[in-house]
Enzyme design. Structure first.
Site, PDB file in Angstrom:
ATOM      1  N   LYS A 175      26.377  10.886 -23.413  1.00 16.69           N
ATOM      2  CA  LYS A 175      27.308  11.875 -23.942  1.00 16.69           C
ATOM      3  C   LYS A 175      28.679  11.625 -23.324  1.00 16.69           C
ATOM      4  O   LYS A 175      28.920  11.961 -22.160  1.00 16.69           O
ATOM      5  CB  LYS A 175      26.870  13.307 -23.625  1.00 16.69           C
ATOM      6  CG  LYS A 175      27.695  14.359 -24.393  1.00 16.69           C
ATOM      7  CD  LYS A 175      27.839  15.670 -23.663  1.00 16.69           C
ATOM      8  CE  LYS A 175      28.995  15.676 -22.700  1.00 16.69           C
ATOM      9  NZ  LYS A 175      30.339  15.600 -23.347  1.00 16.69           N
ATOM     10  N   GLU A 250      28.776  11.704  -9.354  1.00  9.68           N
ATOM     11  CA  GLU A 250      30.075  11.392  -8.745  1.00  9.68           C
ATOM     12  C   GLU A 250      31.007  12.519  -9.120  1.00  9.68           C
ATOM     13  O   GLU A 250      31.354  12.680 -10.292  1.00  9.68           O
ATOM     14  CB  GLU A 250      30.596  10.036  -9.233  1.00  9.68           C
ATOM     15  CG  GLU A 250      31.644   9.443  -8.303  1.00  9.68           C
ATOM     16  CD  GLU A 250      33.068   9.747  -8.722  1.00  9.68           C
ATOM     17  OE1 GLU A 250      33.502  10.915  -8.548  1.00  9.68           O
ATOM     18  OE2 GLU A 250      33.742   8.845  -9.222  1.00  9.68           O
ATOM     19  N   CYS A 284      39.679   9.771  -9.883  1.00  8.93           N
ATOM     20  CA  CYS A 284      38.894  10.478  -8.866  1.00  8.93           C
ATOM     21  C   CYS A 284      39.202   9.980  -7.467  1.00  8.93           C
ATOM     22  O   CYS A 284      39.062  10.724  -6.495  1.00  8.93           O
ATOM     23  CB  CYS A 284      37.403  10.365  -9.175  1.00  8.93           C
ATOM     24  SG  CYS A 284      36.795   8.675  -9.270  1.00  8.93           S
ATOM     25  N   GLU A 385      41.159  19.297  -5.522  1.00 12.29           N
ATOM     26  CA  GLU A 385      41.498  18.141  -6.349  1.00 12.29           C
ATOM     27  C   GLU A 385      42.393  18.588  -7.505  1.00 12.29           C
ATOM     28  O   GLU A 385      41.982  19.374  -8.354  1.00 12.29           O
ATOM     29  CB  GLU A 385      40.215  17.495  -6.889  1.00 12.29           C
ATOM     30  CG  GLU A 385      40.462  16.211  -7.650  1.00 12.29           C
ATOM     31  CD  GLU A 385      39.179  15.583  -8.160  1.00 12.29           C
ATOM     32  OE1 GLU A 385      39.095  14.344  -8.216  1.00 12.29           O
ATOM     33  OE2 GLU A 385      38.251  16.342  -8.529  1.00 12.29           O
TER      34      GLU A 385
END
Length: 489
Positions: A175, A250, A284, A385
């Site tokens: 997906k 992750e 990331c 983040e």
């Protein structure tokens, strides 16, 4: 209008709901394609196809050598169509075309790496301590794998999951992000051209809270691999407990870039830019936390600001563009709010901190490259983040303080150390709780080295031998060559 469909059990099919989603170019908000919008029903159909292909099909029982050949074929097809793929990636994500072209080279390399690795581990013989017995370990595929990929590096992240899963003999359902599916659809077309058996690879387009949730909770799925946000990752962990799935997660990072006074200043400044502003900071591993030795703070920040002011924003297809837009209006608003919170906490906007006032960029989701100074580790802008083109700057006076600041995070994905003193660098690296640490460089990766994080940056590893092992189960086989009755009972 170009219409993208699901690929289930070897056939291209629309969602059973008939719903569609517009795919837009983040540079100008033009509709570039439409994609079928699937739900749990489509996900279940794909899971059933993958289950059938694994339990009764040929792929898990195909020799590792033959699987290797298929992966080489896929790599060849990617290289053949790499320019088309790169243009699709830039159209879908807004990143520069040079970045997308580099991605395609890397993606082909990932498939080649796992093609070469697929037949290199036939198991191992263990020296049994029991006379007249044999003991060996073999490695088998996990089974049916659900794979959920992010929007920032759509095909690169897909390759990190597809290649090792196929090399190990698994079947899968992927997906992709519902907002950037174009290159993933294209690579599934290439896998169809490579004549993988039906049901081995399945593609379901749709949202995470429907398709992704079904993949995570369905008890016919044996493994979930997810790259994305921490909150979603935690939900996936809970859902995966339904049948104790294997997990590979992750979940991002807030990554420190430590710069000592003895570092080469010009190189450190240049690499600090590269560490964050590629793909508008939507990486990331972006080195968004600059932790600079206090004695060079002013000179470093001045040099950094001078360079940041010259970064050229624009259309990713124009050769002069150095940084493209953010991915969506929703994400732009998050970055705007992120900086505003930083200001309220006492951070100072040294450069940027707003949307560009340029007519040719008005329809895109642009945000100026930003540097925030006067930052401390207790600020949310330092801890959270941001996933945008925003650097925060903190200072330190001792080596121990630099390490303490770098580790002051719930994340542990990556980090960097800049110094000419290699002994100092090695001392820092040994104490930094991160999955990857670069010395005098940043954001370097290749298929041979594992990728993943400590702490809440995730579970497991992608790439390298460890990336293949995520998709394998170890089986111990013991054989008694001279069986005798025990006569115990």
């Amino acid at each position: 209008m170009n219409f993208k469909q699901n690929f289930i059990n070897g056939k291209w099919v629309p969602s059973q709901t008939g719903n569609k989603r517009d795919i837009i170019n983040p540079f100008n908000q033009e509709i570039i394609a439409q994609a079928t919008e699937s739900d749990e029903t489509d996900a279940k159909a794909a899971i059933a196809a993958a289950r059938e292909a694994f339990d009764k099909g040929e792929w898990p029982r195909t020799s590792a050598t033959d699987r290797s050949r298929k992966l080489h074929t896929i790599a060849n097809l990617i290289e053949r169509d790499k320019e088309e793929l790169a243009q699709l990636e830039t159209l879908d994500t807004g990143k520069t075309l040079d970045e997308s072209r580099g991605d395609m080279e890397d993606i082909a390399g990932v498939f080649r790496y796992y093609a070469e690795l697929a037949d290199k581990n036939g198991g191992e013989i263990i020296d049994s301590p029991i006379p007249n017995t044999m003991s060996k370990v073999v490695y088998e595929p996990v089974g049916v794998c659900g794979q959920i990929t992010p929007w920032n590096y759509p095909l690169l992240q897909a390759s990190w999951k597809l290649a090792p899963a196929l090399a190990a003999g698994n079947t899968l359902i992927m997906k992709p992000s519902e907002i950037t599916p174009l290159t993933t659809v294209k690579v599934f077309e290439l896998m169809e051209e490579a004549e993988l058996p039906k049901g081995v690879v399945n593609l379901v387009l749709g949202k995470g809270d429907t398709v992704g949730a079904e993949l995570s909770s369905n008890q016919e799925v044996d493994l979930i691999s997810f790259t994305g946000g921490m909150n979603t990752g935690k939900k996936i962990m809970q859902s995966a407990s339904s049948n104790v799935k294997k997990l590979a997660l992750e979940l991002g990072g807030k990554n420190p870039n430590i710069i000592f006074a003895d570092a080469d200043l010009d190189t450190a400044v240049d690499q600090a830019l590269n560490a964050v502003y590629f793909h508008a900071g939507q990486i990331c591993s972006a080195g968004t936390r600059i932790i600079i030795e206090e004695k060079i703070h002013d000179s470093f920040v001045q040099a950094l600001i001078k360079r940041v002011k010259n970064i050229k924003l624009g259309n990713g297809f124009e050769s002069s563009t150095q940084m493209g837009p953010l991915i969506s209006k929703e994400h732009l608003n998050k970055v705007i709010q992120y900086v505003e919170v930083g200001k309220s906490e006492g951070a100072v906007i040294a450069v940027g901190g707003k949307q560009p006032d340029v007519p040719e960029l008005k329809d895109g989701f642009f945000y100026l490259p930003t540097v925030l100074t006067n930052c401390t580790s207790d600020m949310s802008v330092v801890q959270n983040e941001g996933f945008g083109p925003v650097i925060t700057v903190e200072t330190f006076t001792t080596e121990e303080e630099a390490i303490q600041l770098a580790n002051d995070s719930i994340y542990g994905l990556s980090g960097g150390v800049w110094t000419k003193d290699i002994a100092k660098a090695e001392r820092c690296v040994a104490k930094m709780r991160m999955g990857t640490v670069w010395i005098n460089d940043y954001n370097v990766y290749f298929p041979h080295a594992p990728w993943g994080g400590f702490k809440q940056s995730g579970i497991g590893r992608e790439l390298g031998k460890a990336g293949l092992e995520e998709y394998q189960e170890a089986k111990h086989i013991f054989q008694n060559l001279q069986p005798e009755a025990l006569n115990w009972f």
